[in-house]
Design an enzyme around this catalytic site. Structure first.
Site, PDB file in Angstrom:
ATOM      1  N   GLY A  36     -17.379   3.367   5.892  1.00  0.00           N
ATOM      2  CA  GLY A  36     -17.940   2.199   5.309  1.00  0.00           C
ATOM      3  C   GLY A  36     -18.902   2.358   4.194  1.00  0.00           C
ATOM      4  O   GLY A  36     -19.394   3.456   4.083  1.00  0.00           O
ATOM      5  N   PHE A  72     -13.006  -4.212  13.807  1.00  0.00           N
ATOM      6  CA  PHE A  72     -12.031  -3.391  12.532  1.00  0.00           C
ATOM      7  C   PHE A  72     -12.316  -2.175  12.430  1.00  0.00           C
ATOM      8  O   PHE A  72     -11.635  -1.154  11.953  1.00  0.00           O
ATOM      9  CB  PHE A  72     -12.672  -4.135  11.128  1.00  0.00           C
ATOM     10  CG  PHE A  72     -12.724  -5.393  11.027  1.00  0.00           C
ATOM     11  CD1 PHE A  72     -11.378  -6.062  10.539  1.00  0.00           C
ATOM     12  CD2 PHE A  72     -13.511  -6.368  11.376  1.00  0.00           C
ATOM     13  CE1 PHE A  72     -11.292  -7.470  10.283  1.00  0.00           C
ATOM     14  CE2 PHE A  72     -13.251  -7.988  11.308  1.00  0.00           C
ATOM     15  CZ  PHE A  72     -12.167  -8.429  10.910  1.00  0.00           C
ATOM     16  N   ALA A  73     -13.442  -1.446  13.082  1.00  0.00           N
ATOM     17  CA  ALA A  73     -13.805  -0.062  13.018  1.00  0.00           C
ATOM     18  C   ALA A  73     -12.514   0.921  13.324  1.00  0.00           C
ATOM     19  O   ALA A  73     -12.146   0.561  14.512  1.00  0.00           O
ATOM     20  CB  ALA A  73     -14.783   0.150  13.463  1.00  0.00           C
ATOM     21  N   TYR A 140      -1.129   6.503  14.191  1.00  0.00           N
ATOM     22  CA  TYR A 140      -2.062   5.305  13.598  1.00  0.00           C
ATOM     23  C   TYR A 140      -1.354   4.019  14.339  1.00  0.00           C
ATOM     24  O   TYR A 140      -2.236   3.208  15.185  1.00  0.00           O
ATOM     25  CB  TYR A 140      -2.258   5.237  12.244  1.00  0.00           C
ATOM     26  CG  TYR A 140      -2.692   3.954  11.721  1.00  0.00           C
ATOM     27  CD1 TYR A 140      -3.938   3.614  12.184  1.00  0.00           C
ATOM     28  CD2 TYR A 140      -1.589   3.076  11.133  1.00  0.00           C
ATOM     29  CE1 TYR A 140      -4.434   2.226  11.689  1.00  0.00           C
ATOM     30  CE2 TYR A 140      -2.264   1.773  10.676  1.00  0.00           C
ATOM     31  CZ  TYR A 140      -3.617   1.335  11.012  1.00  0.00           C
ATOM     32  OH  TYR A 140      -4.173  -0.054  10.498  1.00  0.00           O
ATOM     33  N   LEU A 189      -1.469   1.498  -2.925  1.00  0.00           N
ATOM     34  CA  LEU A 189      -0.864   1.128  -4.192  1.00  0.00           C
ATOM     35  C   LEU A 189      -1.907   0.591  -5.157  1.00  0.00           C
ATOM     36  O   LEU A 189      -2.140   1.029  -6.215  1.00  0.00           O
ATOM     37  CB  LEU A 189       0.408   0.620  -3.770  1.00  0.00           C
ATOM     38  CG  LEU A 189       1.335   0.253  -5.146  1.00  0.00           C
ATOM     39  CD1 LEU A 189       1.822   1.601  -5.778  1.00  0.00           C
ATOM     40  CD2 LEU A 189       2.376  -0.578  -4.634  1.00  0.00           C
ATOM     41  N   ARG A 220       7.041  -4.423   0.064  1.00  0.00           N
ATOM     42  CA  ARG A 220       5.862  -4.804   1.178  1.00  0.00           C
ATOM     43  C   ARG A 220       5.562  -6.215   0.938  1.00  0.00           C
ATOM     44  O   ARG A 220       5.644  -6.893  -0.320  1.00  0.00           O
ATOM     45  CB  ARG A 220       4.788  -3.852   0.566  1.00  0.00           C
ATOM     46  CG  ARG A 220       5.161  -2.485   1.278  1.00  0.00           C
ATOM     47  CD  ARG A 220       5.006  -2.085   2.622  1.00  0.00           C
ATOM     48  NE  ARG A 220       5.353  -0.645   2.714  1.00  0.00           N
ATOM     49  CZ  ARG A 220       6.615  -0.130   2.979  1.00  0.00           C
ATOM     50  NH1 ARG A 220       7.676  -0.955   2.898  1.00  0.00           N
ATOM     51  NH2 ARG A 220       6.911   1.097   3.385  1.00  0.00           N
TER      52      ARG A 220
HETATM   53  N1  UDP Z   1       3.126   3.727  -2.976  1.00  0.00           N
HETATM   54  C1  UDP Z   1       3.527   4.228  -4.171  1.00  0.00           C
HETATM   55  N2  UDP Z   1       2.612   5.037  -4.958  1.00  0.00           N
HETATM   56  C2  UDP Z   1       1.226   5.264  -4.500  1.00  0.00           C
HETATM   57  C3  UDP Z   1       0.879   4.761  -3.089  1.00  0.00           C
HETATM   58  C4  UDP Z   1       1.915   3.971  -2.568  1.00  0.00           C
HETATM   59  O1  UDP Z   1       4.761   4.458  -4.713  1.00  0.00           O
HETATM   60  O2  UDP Z   1       0.583   6.101  -5.069  1.00  0.00           O
HETATM   61  C5  UDP Z   1       4.022   2.823  -2.205  1.00  0.00           C
HETATM   62  C6  UDP Z   1       4.249   3.644  -0.888  1.00  0.00           C
HETATM   63  O3  UDP Z   1       5.252   4.440  -0.685  1.00  0.00           O
HETATM   64  C7  UDP Z   1       4.914   1.857  -0.227  1.00  0.00           C
HETATM   65  C8  UDP Z   1       3.858   1.039  -1.048  1.00  0.00           C
HETATM   66  O4  UDP Z   1       3.596   1.456  -2.068  1.00  0.00           O
HETATM   67  O5  UDP Z   1       5.952   1.891  -0.398  1.00  0.00           O
HETATM   68  C9  UDP Z   1       2.698   0.375  -0.150  1.00  0.00           C
HETATM   69  O6  UDP Z   1       1.991   1.432   0.129  1.00  0.00           O
HETATM   70  P1  UDP Z   1       0.403   1.326   0.848  1.00  0.00           P
HETATM   71  O7  UDP Z   1      -0.073   2.822   1.108  1.00  0.00           O
HETATM   72  O8  UDP Z   1      -0.302   0.628  -0.276  1.00  0.00           O
HETATM   73  O9  UDP Z   1       0.800   0.509   2.158  1.00  0.00           O
HETATM   74  P2  UDP Z   1       1.360   0.891   3.383  1.00  0.00           P
HETATM   75  O10 UDP Z   1       2.735  -0.025   3.027  1.00  0.00           O
HETATM   76  O11 UDP Z   1       1.861   2.060   3.385  1.00  0.00           O
HETATM   77  O12 UDP Z   1       0.832   0.439   4.377  1.00  0.00           O
END
Ligand code: UDP
Length: 326
Positions: A36, A72-73, A140, A189, A220
């Site tokens: 944090g 949240f932690a 996780y 992302l 997503r």
């Molecule tokens: N993703 C990507 N490139 C990146 C980071 C993420 O293509 O540099 C894709 C990842 O494979 C997933 C989506 O973006 O399909 C969302 O990923 P993020 O890690 O943001 O969230 P998650 O769905 O894993 O919780």
């Protein structure tokens, strides 16, 4: 209400703290500041304690006499959880156990828990309802599910009252522009796209374009962090009214592919954003979209922000803070 917010210096926690303040509640942040940011907690009491420190937790509850806990932690990186599982079970499961015990010992019976869509694993049906099978694919998600199970048992046996909120993809930043998403290293992302736009990364990789989706990239369900925060406030009010202990999905019920997000981000920043196609990231399901009917019907939650607002607010934060809080 006076609310202890564990992880209140983190991304989602700090936005919930902000929303609690706006609604006239009194948040107290509990954070070990390992991930944090002190700067994300401006004018709020900050107790610097680790969830593994039982005495520290007992002192915190004795001093602040809170009415409720929002928790949240946690360690929250999927990939890392498969490399150092002990840390995840210790921080997340043991840490949560200590926090719930300290809360119950202090007579606090309202508990809101930050859970995740990762409890479902690869879904059999999309949109995913709360009743879908729980089959987490990574440590996780398993730790979050264990904590949900623990809360359910404590609710049935000790009378603890809880809500578990299963987030889909939290993104965006507060309207004031001073708090936002900043993880080190960043794996998500949306912040990665803006770090690339800011020249803080050499390239933007799309992980896999051969999924069974219309454009081959993963889909997503992105939900604005302020909408998530609103849901926590509604959950708190419901518990205060005597509402039932249960879990809710929190998503927008609409899915966007990685390429659609990059295109929408290009429109927000006003220039084309290049990307490279890279191999799939292990453990990524093709499509995750929430059914959020339950929280809409039961608590009257309604997300206020769409994907453009999410990206525009994230860009405002990243433009003003290209190196995050540093
Ligand atoms: N993703 C990507 N490139 C990146 C980071 C993420 O293509 O540099 C894709 C990842 O494979 C997933 C989506 O973006 O399909 C969302 O990923 P993020 O890690 O943001 O969230 P998650 O769905 O894993 O919780």
């Amino acid at each position: 209400m006076k609310v202890l917010v564990s992880g209140g210096a983190g991304y989602i926690g700090s936005h919930v703290v902000r929303q609690l303040q706006r609604c006239g509640h009194e948040p107290v942040v509990l954070d070990n500041l390992s991930k944090g940011h002190r700067q994300a907690v401006r004018d709020v009491a900050l107790v610097e304690t680790d969830l593994r420190d039982k005495d520290g937790l007992a002192r915190c509850f004795a001093e602040y006499r809170v009415d409720a806990v929002m928790h949240f932690a946690a360690r929250s990186r999927v990939g890392e959880s498969m490399q150092i599982p002990y840390d995840y079970y210790e921080n997340n499961v043991v840490g949560s156990l200590n926090l719930v015990k300290a809360a119950m010992d202090a007579g606090v019976d309202k508990f809101i828990f930050s859970s995740t869509a990762a409890v479902y694993g690869e879904p059999e049906e999309v949109p995913i309802p709360e009743t879908a099978p729980k089959a987490p694919l990574n440590v996780y998600g398993k730790t979050k599910l264990m904590i949900e199970n623990m809360l359910e048992d404590f609710s049935n046996i000790y009378g603890l009252r809880y809500k578990a909120l299963r987030y889909f993809n939290a993104a965006g930043a507060d309207a004031e522009g001073d708090i936002g998403e900043d993880h080190t290293p960043e794996t998500h992302l949306v912040p990665i796209i803006f770090q690339y736009v800011n020249g803080r990364r050499d390239r933007l990789c799309v992980f896999g374009d051969d999924y069974d989706t219309p454009d081959g990239t993963c889909i997503r369900d992105y939900v604005h962090v302020t909408d998530l925060a609103d849901a926590h406030l509604l959950a708190l009010e419901d518990l205060a009214r005597g509402g039932e202990s249960c879990a809710y999905n929190l998503g927008s019920e609409s899915g966007y592919s990685v390429l659609e997000i990059i295109r929408a981000a290009s429109e927000v920043v006003g220039r084309k954003i290049d990307y490279a196609i890279a191999p799939r990231r292990p453990g990524d399901p093709a499509k995750l979209v929430a059914s959020s009917t339950k929280i809409k019907e039961v608590l009257g939650w309604q997300p206020r922000f769409g994907i453009r607002d999410i990206l525009a607010s994230a860009w405002r934060f990243h433009k003003a803070h290209p190196d995050g809080y540093r």
